[in-house]
Scaffold this motif. Structure first.
Motif, short mmCIF file in Angstrom:
data_model
loop_
_atom_site.label_atom_id
_atom_site.label_comp_id
_atom_site.label_asym_id
_atom_site.label_seq_id
_atom_site.Cartn_x
_atom_site.Cartn_y
_atom_site.Cartn_z
N GLU A 17 0.82 -1.20 0.00
CA GLU A 17 0.00 0.00 0.00
C GLU A 17 0.87 1.27 0.00
O GLU A 17 0.65 2.20 -0.77
CB GLU A 17 -0.88 -0.01 1.25
CG GLU A 17 -2.24 0.60 1.01
CD GLU A 17 -3.18 0.25 2.17
OE1 GLU A 17 -3.57 1.19 2.88
OE2 GLU A 17 -3.46 -0.95 2.37
N LEU A 20 2.50 1.75 -3.38
CA LEU A 20 1.60 2.31 -4.39
C LEU A 20 1.44 3.81 -4.18
O LEU A 20 1.48 4.60 -5.13
CB LEU A 20 0.24 1.60 -4.34
CG LEU A 20 -0.84 2.16 -5.28
CD1 LEU A 20 -0.40 2.08 -6.75
CD2 LEU A 20 -2.17 1.43 -5.09
N VAL A 111 -6.19 5.08 -9.94
CA VAL A 111 -6.09 3.62 -9.83
C VAL A 111 -7.46 3.04 -10.15
O VAL A 111 -8.44 3.37 -9.49
CB VAL A 111 -5.65 3.18 -8.41
CG1 VAL A 111 -5.50 1.66 -8.35
CG2 VAL A 111 -4.35 3.87 -8.03
N VAL A 116 -2.95 1.61 -13.14
CA VAL A 116 -2.69 2.99 -12.76
C VAL A 116 -2.63 3.79 -14.06
O VAL A 116 -1.84 3.48 -14.96
CB VAL A 116 -1.37 3.15 -12.00
CG1 VAL A 116 -1.09 4.62 -11.74
CG2 VAL A 116 -1.44 2.41 -10.68
N SER A 126 7.45 3.12 -13.97
CA SER A 126 7.14 1.78 -13.44
C SER A 126 8.42 0.98 -13.23
O SER A 126 8.63 0.39 -12.17
CB SER A 126 6.21 1.04 -14.41
OG SER A 126 6.89 0.74 -15.62
N LEU A 439 -0.86 -3.09 -12.54
CA LEU A 439 -0.28 -3.25 -11.20
C LEU A 439 0.26 -4.65 -10.97
O LEU A 439 1.22 -4.84 -10.22
CB LEU A 439 -1.32 -2.90 -10.13
CG LEU A 439 -1.47 -1.39 -9.89
CD1 LEU A 439 -2.65 -1.11 -8.96
CD2 LEU A 439 -0.19 -0.79 -9.32
N GLU A 443 4.03 -5.33 -9.62
CA GLU A 443 4.35 -6.16 -8.46
C GLU A 443 5.12 -7.41 -8.88
O GLU A 443 6.06 -7.83 -8.21
CB GLU A 443 3.05 -6.51 -7.71
CG GLU A 443 2.45 -5.31 -6.97
CD GLU A 443 3.32 -4.86 -5.80
OE1 GLU A 443 3.78 -5.73 -5.03
OE2 GLU A 443 3.58 -3.65 -5.67
#
Ligand code: ZN
Length: 461
Positions: A17, A20, A111, A116, A126, A439, A443
């Motif tokens: 969190e 982000l 988002v 995003v 990114s 996303l 990740e």
């Protein structure tokens, strides 16, 4: 997506969190390198990045002055006996025009459903975020990285990287490494994990055509003098044939021809030509005769007009012969074309085919060299294993149509082999309105890079 080692995974889950939120803050900085009034924002982006690098435990963090937008450098060099990875990315972004085509303000990232949306969300903030987060996760959980790491983030990639090569030359000694990981790429169509082995180079120019001292009456003078826009159109039409072949003499001399094995590998990629056509909204695909779409897009050079102006374009009609006309043009180049040589060939041919009655000038807007990475490079193999372990399928080996001239700079100036890394979704609208990042790719990318460091430390040769 398979998780990396449990301690790293637990850390990444616990910090998702916050990560982000920090990514969105980075995206709010309008670091458009090509527009002078955003210079202050480029510096803010560099400071933001430097702050993050120091916060996660990287050392020798430096905002290096270049004469243009600064380069951010940091390293971590305590993995005695382990290989050294130099990782490159860029914190600058493209302009946002046409603004009215964006669903949301480009620098107020949104988002939505695992994406995003915002300028720079994929290209290239990114990949930078992936690099910082992977280093953070390893340093936080193990107190060390498995490799020595040097990070170089520039702020002029989207405006020709004018100050990068001199900086690389001046710093070549301290940039020594076993590989340059150029983090400015992404996945293949269908969001399939991919390793980019080919990047096209570029040669950019402007063609200026001038005629009468000013715009003149097309009734009074029409038929007696050459029209600069007509002349420019004639020149442009003479640069490429209806078969899609570029007509500049000598243009193809240095092009590395695809081997039968190269062509087979490209043909084996899961590429849906019809879906590609439909997504672009064109009535048909077009290009150089004798080559497939993927070959044309990644392994063959191009000539394109990027912009053209002159005369009257307001409402209604205005009966003039314009005084001047101009076009911006670019050639995408493939191994082993040299941008300086291509510019000379282009200029000479433009001057040779220009109609009499106008003055023509061809101005270079810079260029960049193409690269071709061997698939059996230890770092490329380690990266491919990391992608497969993370995303659950063998990566594809692709040739990217775009240009990342810095890849060639690391080869020629610093003397490093290059592996290209990146997690941008293939349809992420980079350089276009509504740029977005997946996303899950972001990740997954962090986990793949963690794995790459472990894999490369274990098998550096
Ligand atoms: Zn980029």
């Amino acid at each position: 997506m398979t998780p990396p080692p449990a301690d790293v995974e637990a850390f990444l889950v616990a910090t998702a969190e916050r990560r982000l939120a920090r990514f969105l803050e980075f995206l709010r900085i309008p670091s458009i390198s090509g527009i002078p009034r955003h210079a202050v924002d480029c510096r803010r982006a560099a400071e933001h990045l430097a702050g993050d690098l120091a916060a996660v435990g990287l050392e020798h963090v430096e905002i290096a002055e270049t004469g243009g937008h600064p380069i951010v450098y940091a390293d971590w060099l305590h993995a005695a006996g382990a290989p050294t990875v130099l990782l490159y990315g860029h914190y600058d972004v493209q302009p946002v025009d046409p603004l009215e085509e964006w669903e949301a303000a480009p620098f107020e990232p949104q988002v939505r459903e695992g994406r995003v949306l915002g300028r720079g969300a994929s290209d290239d903030k990114s990949n930078i975020t992936v690099a910082v987060a992977a280093a953070e996760a390893l340093l936080a959980t193990r107190g060390a990285l498995p490799v020595n790491l040097k990070l170089v983030f520039e702020g002029e990639e989207e405006s020709s990287s004018v100050h990068l090569d001199p900086w690389l030359t001046a710093n070549a000694g301290r940039l020594a490494a076993d590989v340059a990981l150029v983090a400015d790429a992404g996945f293949f169509e269908g969001n399939l994990p991919a390793v980019t082995i080919g990047l096209r180079g570029i040669c950019a120019a402007e063609i200026h055509v001038s005629g009468p001292v000013q715009d003149v009456h097309s009734g009074q003078h029409g038929g007696a003098i050459e029209n600069p826009i007509n002349a420019l159109a004639t020149i442009i039409a003479g640069l490429k044939g209806p078969d899609g072949r570029i007509r500049i003499p000598g243009f193809y001399d240095d092009v590395v021809t695809l081997s039968p094995a190269d062509r087979e590998a490209l043909a084996a990629l899961p590429f849906d030509q019809e879906a590609y056509r439909a997504e672009l909204g064109v009535p048909a695909l077009a290009g150089e005769t004798g080559w497939t779409t993927l070959e044309r897009r990644g392994a063959r050079p191009t000539f394109d007009v990027n912009g053209i102006w002159g005369g009257f374009s307001g409402e209604g009609s205005k009966t003039i012969i314009p005084g001047r006309a101009s076009a911006k043009v670019t050639c995408r180049l493939v191994a082993n074309q040299d941008p300086a040589r291509v510019f000379t060939l282009l200029r000479d041919h433009v001057l040779a085919i220009a109609p009499p009655g106008v003055r023509v000038e061809v101005v270079s807007l810079g260029g960049g060299r193409p690269t071709l990475t061997p698939t059996d490079l230890p770092a490329t193999r380690a990266y491919a294993r990391a992608l497969e372990a993370t995303f659950g399928r063998r990566p594809l080996y692709i040739r990217e149509g775009g240009s990342v001239p810095v890849a060639a700079s690391f080869e020629t100036i610093v003397g490093l082999p290059v592996t290209v890394m990146g997690f941008m979704p293939p349809n992420g609208n980079f350089h276009a309105p509504n740029e977005w990042m997946d996303l899950a790719n972001l990740e997954g990318g962090i986990r793949a890079l963690v794995r790459f460091f472990d894999e490369f430390a274990a098998a550096p040769a």
